[in-house]
Design a protein around this motif. Structure first.
Motif, mmCIF file in Angstrom:
data_model
loop_
_atom_site.group_PDB
_atom_site.id
_atom_site.type_symbol
_atom_site.label_atom_id
_atom_site.label_comp_id
_atom_site.label_asym_id
_atom_site.label_seq_id
_atom_site.Cartn_x
_atom_site.Cartn_y
_atom_site.Cartn_z
ATOM 1 N N ILE A 1 34.440 36.103 24.470
ATOM 2 C CA ILE A 1 33.680 34.849 24.402
ATOM 3 C C ILE A 1 33.943 33.988 25.629
ATOM 4 O O ILE A 1 33.014 33.407 26.211
ATOM 5 C CB ILE A 1 34.019 34.087 23.105
ATOM 6 N N PHE A 2 35.198 33.875 26.044
ATOM 7 C CA PHE A 2 35.509 33.104 27.247
ATOM 8 C C PHE A 2 34.811 33.712 28.463
ATOM 9 O O PHE A 2 34.247 32.986 29.293
ATOM 10 C CB PHE A 2 37.015 33.060 27.485
ATOM 11 N N ALA A 3 34.852 35.032 28.574
ATOM 12 C CA ALA A 3 34.199 35.702 29.701
ATOM 13 C C ALA A 3 32.697 35.447 29.693
ATOM 14 O O ALA A 3 32.093 35.180 30.739
ATOM 15 C CB ALA A 3 34.484 37.207 29.634
ATOM 16 N N ARG A 4 32.093 35.507 28.519
ATOM 17 C CA ARG A 4 30.657 35.271 28.372
ATOM 18 C C ARG A 4 30.284 33.842 28.761
ATOM 19 O O ARG A 4 29.162 33.570 29.175
ATOM 20 C CB ARG A 4 30.254 35.548 26.925
ATOM 21 N N ASN A 5 31.268 32.946 28.623
ATOM 22 C CA ASN A 5 31.044 31.550 28.983
ATOM 23 C C ASN A 5 31.556 31.209 30.379
ATOM 24 O O ASN A 5 31.889 30.053 30.670
ATOM 25 C CB ASN A 5 31.678 30.641 27.935
ATOM 26 N N ASN A 6 31.655 32.233 31.206
ATOM 27 C CA ASN A 6 31.893 32.056 32.646
ATOM 28 C C ASN A 6 33.314 31.643 32.999
ATOM 29 O O ASN A 6 33.563 31.027 34.039
ATOM 30 C CB ASN A 6 30.901 31.041 33.237
ATOM 31 N N TYR A 7 34.279 31.994 32.162
ATOM 32 C CA TYR A 7 35.685 31.769 32.485
ATOM 33 C C TYR A 7 36.255 32.999 33.190
ATOM 34 O O TYR A 7 35.965 34.138 32.796
ATOM 35 C CB TYR A 7 36.507 31.558 31.214
ATOM 36 N N ASN A 8 37.064 32.779 34.222
ATOM 37 C CA ASN A 8 37.948 33.842 34.689
ATOM 38 C C ASN A 8 39.052 34.005 33.658
ATOM 39 O O ASN A 8 39.342 33.070 32.892
ATOM 40 C CB ASN A 8 38.540 33.497 36.055
ATOM 41 N N LEU A 9 39.695 35.168 33.654
ATOM 42 C CA LEU A 9 40.651 35.465 32.595
ATOM 43 C C LEU A 9 42.002 35.924 33.123
ATOM 44 O O LEU A 9 42.082 36.626 34.131
ATOM 45 C CB LEU A 9 40.100 36.560 31.677
ATOM 46 N N VAL A 10 43.042 35.521 32.402
ATOM 47 C CA VAL A 10 44.359 36.143 32.521
ATOM 48 C C VAL A 10 44.646 36.745 31.152
ATOM 49 O O VAL A 10 44.747 36.027 30.162
ATOM 50 C CB VAL A 10 45.460 35.123 32.889
ATOM 51 N N LEU A 11 44.722 38.065 31.109
ATOM 52 C CA LEU A 11 44.888 38.764 29.842
ATOM 53 C C LEU A 11 46.306 39.324 29.740
ATOM 54 O O LEU A 11 46.769 40.045 30.625
ATOM 55 C CB LEU A 11 43.876 39.909 29.725
ATOM 56 N N VAL A 12 46.980 38.988 28.649
ATOM 57 C CA VAL A 12 48.367 39.411 28.441
ATOM 58 C C VAL A 12 48.438 40.299 27.207
ATOM 59 O O VAL A 12 47.949 39.938 26.132
ATOM 60 C CB VAL A 12 49.302 38.201 28.254
ATOM 61 N N ASP A 13 49.053 41.459 27.370
ATOM 62 C CA ASP A 13 49.255 42.383 26.249
ATOM 63 C C ASP A 13 50.286 43.419 26.700
ATOM 64 O O ASP A 13 50.489 43.620 27.898
ATOM 65 C CB ASP A 13 47.940 43.078 25.867
ATOM 66 N N ARG A 14 50.917 44.078 25.735
ATOM 67 C CA ARG A 14 51.882 45.109 26.113
ATOM 68 C C ARG A 14 51.231 46.480 26.252
ATOM 69 O O ARG A 14 51.855 47.416 26.736
ATOM 70 C CB ARG A 14 53.027 45.163 25.111
ATOM 71 N N ASN A 15 49.969 46.601 25.820
ATOM 72 C CA ASN A 15 49.244 47.870 25.890
ATOM 73 C C ASN A 15 48.488 47.948 27.212
ATOM 74 O O ASN A 15 47.368 47.446 27.338
ATOM 75 C CB ASN A 15 48.291 47.998 24.708
#
Length: 267
Positions: free
Chosen positions: A29-43
Motif C-alpha cells: 500500500i505504501f509503495a502504491r502511494n508513491n513511498y520509497n521503502l525500507v523493508l526489514v525482515d529476517r527472511n
C-alpha cells in the motif's frame, strides 16, 4: 536495490516484518502511494522477491535490511545504517511480531524472551530512535501493530497478549504526548487475520480459529494505512472486534479471562 540517497519527491516508509502477512500488505500500500521503502525482515529470500516486485511495479526505491529483530542490537544497527545512507524515515511501521501457544509453565522460555524482544523491546527502541528526528522535522507518522488481544488477558497465550497490551498502552500514551508536534501515532488492533500466524503458533485447531471466517491481511492493512493517514490513534478492524474490545470493560475481569480461555482451547 540498496541506495545511498532518496528521491526528494517521495517520502520513505520503514516497515518491519515486511516479507509476508500484514507487513507485506502494508508495504504494498505504501509503495502504491508513491513511498520509497525500507523493508526489514529476517527472511532474505522473500525480502528480495518483495523488493524486486515493488521496484518493477511502482518505480520506487527499496532498501532491504535483513535483520533478526530478536537480537537486542538490531534497532541501533538499522538506525545507524539508514543514517549512513542519508535516508530519512517519514513513516515508521512497527509490524514485526510473533506468538507462542500453550500453558505458560510448559512453553519455551527462550522463545518467550525473543517474543518480548521483538514484540515489545524492539518496537519501543525503534520508536525512540526515529521519533526524535520526526519531532525535529515537525512531521512524521508511526504505526504500531498491536492486536485485539490487547484488551484482555489471554490464557494459553499469556505473554503474547501481554505484549500487545503494552503496545496499545504505549502507543496511546505517546500519541497524547506528541499532540501539536506534527507527529502522529496510530495503533492497529486487528482480530484473527488470515496468515501463517496461527500455524506457526500451533493454535490452528483452537476454538478461536478453527472453521472461523477471518479478515484478510490486505483488508486489515488498508484499514491501518487509512487510519494512519488520518492521524487516528486507535483502530480496530471489524465491527465484531470493536464490539468485543469495548464490551470487556463492562464484564468482570475474571469472567473475561475464563471466556478467552475457552476460546483459545482446542477442544
Amino acid at each position: 536495490m540498496n541506495t545511498t540517497h532518496q528521491k526528494k519527491s517521495k517520502k520513505t516508509a520503514l516497515i518491519t516484518g515486511a516479507a509476508s502477512g500484514i507487513g507485506y500488505e502494508l508495504a504494498y500500500i505504501f509503495a502504491r502511494n508513491n513511498y520509497n521503502l525500507v523493508l526489514v525482515d529476517r527472511n532474505a529470500i522473500k525480502l528480495t522477491e518483495v523488493s524486486e516486485k515493488f521496484q518493477q511495479e511502482f518505480a520506487i526505491i527499496v532498501k532491504n535490511i535483513v535483520k533478526d529483530l530478536a537480537l537486542s542490537t538490531a534497532p541501533e544497527e538499522i538506525f545507524r545504517e539508514l543514517q549512513q545512507a542519508n535516508i530519512q524515515v517519514d513513516a515508521l511501521v512497527n509490524n514485526a511480531g510473533f506468538g507462542t501457544y500453550g500453558l505458560f509453565n510448559e512453553t519455551n522460555l527462550n522463545t518467550e524472551l525473543e517474543m518480548l524482544q521483538v514484540n515489545l523491546v524492539c518496537l519501543t527502541h525503534l520508536t525512540k530512535l526515529f521519533l526524535k528526528d520526526m519531532v525535529k522535522q515537525g512531521e512524521g507518522k508511526i504505526l504500531n501493530v498491536s492486536s485485539a488481544a490487547a484488551f484482555q488477558p489471554g490464557p494459553l497465550m499469556a505473554v503474547y497478549f501481554a505484549t500487545k497490551a503494552y503496545v496499545l498502552s504505549f502507543s496511546e500514551a505517546i500519541a497524547n504526548e506528541l499532540e501539536g508536534t506534527g507527529v502522529t501515532v496510530t495503533v492497529l488492533c486487528p482480530g484473527s487475520t488470515v496468515s501463517a500466524f496461527h500455524e506457526r503458533t500451533g493454535m490452528a485447531d483452537s476454538n478461536l480459529v478453527k472453521n472461523k471466517k477471518m479478515m484478510d491481511a490486505e483488508t486489515v492493512a488498508q484499514i491501518g494505512y487509512d487510519a494512519l493517514m488520518k492521524g487516528k490513534t486507535v483502530v480496530i478492524p471489524g465491527f465484531i472486534n470493536k464490539l468485543l474490545a469495548k464490551s470487556v470493560r463492562f464484564v468482570p475481569r475474571q469472567l473475561v479471562t475464563k471466556i478467552v480461555r475457552s476460546m483459545q482451547e482446542d477442544k
